[in-house]
Design a protein around this motif. Structure first.
Motif, PDB file in Angstrom:
ATOM      1  N   THR A  23       0.830  -1.198   0.000  1.00 48.12           N
ATOM      2  CA  THR A  23       0.000   0.000   0.000  1.00 48.12           C
ATOM      3  C   THR A  23       0.868   1.252   0.000  1.00 48.12           C
ATOM      4  O   THR A  23       0.635   2.184  -0.784  1.00 48.12           O
ATOM      5  CB  THR A  23      -0.931   0.012   1.228  1.00 48.12           C
ATOM      6  N   LEU A  24       1.858   1.272   0.872  1.00 47.48           N
ATOM      7  CA  LEU A  24       2.745   2.443   0.942  1.00 47.48           C
ATOM      8  C   LEU A  24       3.521   2.638  -0.355  1.00 47.48           C
ATOM      9  O   LEU A  24       3.715   3.769  -0.807  1.00 47.48           O
ATOM     10  CB  LEU A  24       3.695   2.302   2.131  1.00 47.48           C
ATOM     11  N   GLN A  25       3.956   1.551  -0.967  1.00 46.62           N
ATOM     12  CA  GLN A  25       4.661   1.679  -2.240  1.00 46.62           C
ATOM     13  C   GLN A  25       3.711   2.155  -3.335  1.00 46.62           C
ATOM     14  O   GLN A  25       4.080   2.983  -4.164  1.00 46.62           O
ATOM     15  CB  GLN A  25       5.292   0.352  -2.633  1.00 46.62           C
ATOM     16  N   GLY A  26       2.509   1.632  -3.352  1.00 40.58           N
ATOM     17  CA  GLY A  26       1.538   2.049  -4.365  1.00 40.58           C
ATOM     18  C   GLY A  26       1.162   3.509  -4.240  1.00 40.58           C
ATOM     19  O   GLY A  26       0.901   4.184  -5.245  1.00 40.58           O
ATOM     20  N   LEU A  27       1.126   4.010  -3.020  1.00 36.74           N
ATOM     21  CA  LEU A  27       0.801   5.425  -2.800  1.00 36.74           C
ATOM     22  C   LEU A  27       1.997   6.339  -3.031  1.00 36.74           C
ATOM     23  O   LEU A  27       1.863   7.553  -2.999  1.00 36.74           O
ATOM     24  CB  LEU A  27       0.266   5.619  -1.375  1.00 36.74           C
ATOM     25  N   GLY A  28       3.170   5.753  -3.223  1.00 34.63           N
ATOM     26  CA  GLY A  28       4.363   6.543  -3.478  1.00 34.63           C
ATOM     27  C   GLY A  28       5.055   7.026  -2.211  1.00 34.63           C
ATOM     28  O   GLY A  28       5.955   7.863  -2.287  1.00 34.63           O
ATOM     29  N   GLY A  32      11.882   3.531  -4.430  1.00 33.57           N
ATOM     30  CA  GLY A  32      12.970   2.586  -4.671  1.00 33.57           C
ATOM     31  C   GLY A  32      12.525   1.255  -5.221  1.00 33.57           C
ATOM     32  O   GLY A  32      13.255   0.273  -5.136  1.00 33.57           O
ATOM     33  N   SER A  33      11.332   1.191  -5.791  1.00 37.95           N
ATOM     34  CA  SER A  33      10.826  -0.064  -6.315  1.00 37.95           C
ATOM     35  C   SER A  33      10.062   0.196  -7.605  1.00 37.95           C
ATOM     36  O   SER A  33       9.590   1.306  -7.858  1.00 37.95           O
ATOM     37  CB  SER A  33       9.895  -0.717  -5.286  1.00 37.95           C
ATOM     38  N   VAL A  34       9.915  -0.845  -8.390  1.00 38.00           N
ATOM     39  CA  VAL A  34       9.116  -0.748  -9.613  1.00 38.00           C
ATOM     40  C   VAL A  34       7.655  -0.491  -9.254  1.00 38.00           C
ATOM     41  O   VAL A  34       6.916   0.114 -10.020  1.00 38.00           O
ATOM     42  CB  VAL A  34       9.257  -2.056 -10.430  1.00 38.00           C
ATOM     43  N   MET A  35       7.243  -0.926  -8.058  1.00 36.83           N
ATOM     44  CA  MET A  35       5.854  -0.786  -7.615  1.00 36.83           C
ATOM     45  C   MET A  35       5.558   0.613  -7.093  1.00 36.83           C
ATOM     46  O   MET A  35       4.393   0.949  -6.869  1.00 36.83           O
ATOM     47  CB  MET A  35       5.547  -1.818  -6.518  1.00 36.83           C
ATOM     48  N   SER A  36       6.540   1.437  -6.898  1.00 38.18           N
ATOM     49  CA  SER A  36       6.345   2.773  -6.320  1.00 38.18           C
ATOM     50  C   SER A  36       5.515   3.652  -7.245  1.00 38.18           C
ATOM     51  O   SER A  36       5.832   3.812  -8.423  1.00 38.18           O
ATOM     52  CB  SER A  36       7.694   3.443  -6.055  1.00 38.18           C
ATOM     53  N   GLY A  37       4.461   4.209  -6.686  1.00 37.74           N
ATOM     54  CA  GLY A  37       3.615   5.126  -7.441  1.00 37.74           C
ATOM     55  C   GLY A  37       2.634   4.453  -8.376  1.00 37.74           C
ATOM     56  O   GLY A  37       1.930   5.138  -9.113  1.00 37.74           O
ATOM     57  N   VAL A  38       2.519   3.126  -8.351  1.00 32.81           N
ATOM     58  CA  VAL A  38       1.590   2.410  -9.224  1.00 32.81           C
ATOM     59  C   VAL A  38       0.296   2.175  -8.446  1.00 32.81           C
ATOM     60  O   VAL A  38       0.289   1.514  -7.399  1.00 32.81           O
ATOM     61  CB  VAL A  38       2.190   1.063  -9.698  1.00 32.81           C
ATOM     62  N   THR A  39      -0.801   2.709  -8.953  1.00 32.77           N
ATOM     63  CA  THR A  39      -2.078   2.663  -8.257  1.00 32.77           C
ATOM     64  C   THR A  39      -2.552   1.240  -7.991  1.00 32.77           C
ATOM     65  O   THR A  39      -3.216   0.988  -6.983  1.00 32.77           O
ATOM     66  CB  THR A  39      -3.144   3.420  -9.075  1.00 32.77           C
ATOM     67  N   LEU A  40      -2.241   0.310  -8.854  1.00 33.58           N
ATOM     68  CA  LEU A  40      -2.665  -1.082  -8.675  1.00 33.58           C
ATOM     69  C   LEU A  40      -2.219  -1.628  -7.323  1.00 33.58           C
ATOM     70  O   LEU A  40      -2.981  -2.302  -6.634  1.00 33.58           O
ATOM     71  CB  LEU A  40      -2.104  -1.951  -9.806  1.00 33.58           C
ATOM     72  N   TRP A  41      -1.004  -1.290  -6.900  1.00 36.42           N
ATOM     73  CA  TRP A  41      -0.490  -1.785  -5.619  1.00 36.42           C
ATOM     74  C   TRP A  41      -1.148  -1.087  -4.445  1.00 36.42           C
ATOM     75  O   TRP A  41      -1.230  -1.642  -3.350  1.00 36.42           O
ATOM     76  CB  TRP A  41       1.021  -1.669  -5.570  1.00 36.42           C
ATOM     77  N   ALA A  42      -1.645   0.126  -4.670  1.00 40.99           N
ATOM     78  CA  ALA A  42      -2.391   0.829  -3.627  1.00 40.99           C
ATOM     79  C   ALA A  42      -3.766   0.197  -3.425  1.00 40.99           C
ATOM     80  O   ALA A  42      -4.400   0.408  -2.401  1.00 40.99           O
ATOM     81  CB  ALA A  42      -2.540   2.302  -3.985  1.00 40.99           C
ATOM     82  N   ILE A  43      -4.222  -0.584  -4.382  1.00 40.67           N
ATOM     83  CA  ILE A  43      -5.492  -1.304  -4.270  1.00 40.67           C
ATOM     84  C   ILE A  43      -5.269  -2.722  -3.749  1.00 40.67           C
ATOM     85  O   ILE A  43      -5.987  -3.193  -2.867  1.00 40.67           O
ATOM     86  CB  ILE A  43      -6.208  -1.337  -5.636  1.00 40.67           C
ATOM     87  N   ILE A  44      -4.269  -3.406  -4.268  1.00 38.00           N
ATOM     88  CA  ILE A  44      -3.989  -4.788  -3.867  1.00 38.00           C
ATOM     89  C   ILE A  44      -3.495  -4.847  -2.423  1.00 38.00           C
ATOM     90  O   ILE A  44      -3.857  -5.762  -1.677  1.00 38.00           O
ATOM     91  CB  ILE A  44      -2.955  -5.423  -4.818  1.00 38.00           C
ATOM     92  N   PRO A  46      -4.162  -3.096   0.476  1.00 35.88           N
ATOM     93  CA  PRO A  46      -5.166  -3.188   1.545  1.00 35.88           C
ATOM     94  C   PRO A  46      -5.961  -4.490   1.515  1.00 35.88           C
ATOM     95  O   PRO A  46      -6.340  -5.007   2.568  1.00 35.88           O
ATOM     96  CB  PRO A  46      -6.088  -1.993   1.289  1.00 35.88           C
ATOM     97  N   VAL A  47      -6.198  -5.016   0.326  1.00 37.18           N
ATOM     98  CA  VAL A  47      -6.919  -6.294   0.223  1.00 37.18           C
ATOM     99  C   VAL A  47      -6.112  -7.403   0.891  1.00 37.18           C
ATOM    100  O   VAL A  47      -6.650  -8.202   1.669  1.00 37.18           O
ATOM    101  CB  VAL A  47      -7.225  -6.631  -1.261  1.00 37.18           C
ATOM    102  N   VAL A  48      -4.824  -7.445   0.608  1.00 34.22           N
ATOM    103  CA  VAL A  48      -3.954  -8.449   1.223  1.00 34.22           C
ATOM    104  C   VAL A  48      -3.889  -8.247   2.739  1.00 34.22           C
ATOM    105  O   VAL A  48      -3.936  -9.209   3.512  1.00 34.22           O
ATOM    106  CB  VAL A  48      -2.538  -8.405   0.586  1.00 34.22           C
ATOM    107  N   ALA A  49      -3.807  -7.001   3.176  1.00 35.73           N
ATOM    108  CA  ALA A  49      -3.751  -6.715   4.615  1.00 35.73           C
ATOM    109  C   ALA A  49      -5.050  -7.125   5.313  1.00 35.73           C
ATOM    110  O   ALA A  49      -5.017  -7.647   6.433  1.00 35.73           O
ATOM    111  CB  ALA A  49      -3.477  -5.226   4.843  1.00 35.73           C
ATOM    112  N   ILE A  50      -6.181  -6.928   4.677  1.00 34.72           N
ATOM    113  CA  ILE A  50      -7.467  -7.334   5.257  1.00 34.72           C
ATOM    114  C   ILE A  50      -7.547  -8.849   5.381  1.00 34.72           C
ATOM    115  O   ILE A  50      -8.026  -9.371   6.393  1.00 34.72           O
ATOM    116  CB  ILE A  50      -8.635  -6.761   4.425  1.00 34.72           C
TER     117      ILE A  50
END
Length: 61
Positions: A23-28, A32-44, A46-50
């Motif tokens: 979530t933190l990487q998706g929100l930017g 330091g990661s390919v996932m940084s700033g990608v909205t998809l990870w900001a959605i996935i 919280p789902v994984v955390a839940i």
């Protein structure tokens, strides 16, 4: 039975931590990661955390 409970507890904790990280990487927030700033990870994330939180609550019963 105790082994299963410990497994679910550890799995739930790992999923919560990974979900928070994603979530933190998706929100930017964390770079330091390919996932940084990608909205998809900001959605996935919280789902994984839940799902991890559900496993943690389930082991408490």
């Amino acid at each position: 039975m105790k082994t299963r409970r410990v497994f679910l507890l550890v799995a739930g904790l790992i999923l919560v931590l990974i979900g928070a990280l994603w979530t933190l990487q998706g929100l930017g927030v964390m770079g330091g990661s390919v996932m940084s700033g990608v909205t998809l990870w900001a959605i996935i994330g919280p789902v994984v955390a839940i799902i991890g939180g559900y496993l943690l609550v389930r082991t408490r019963r």
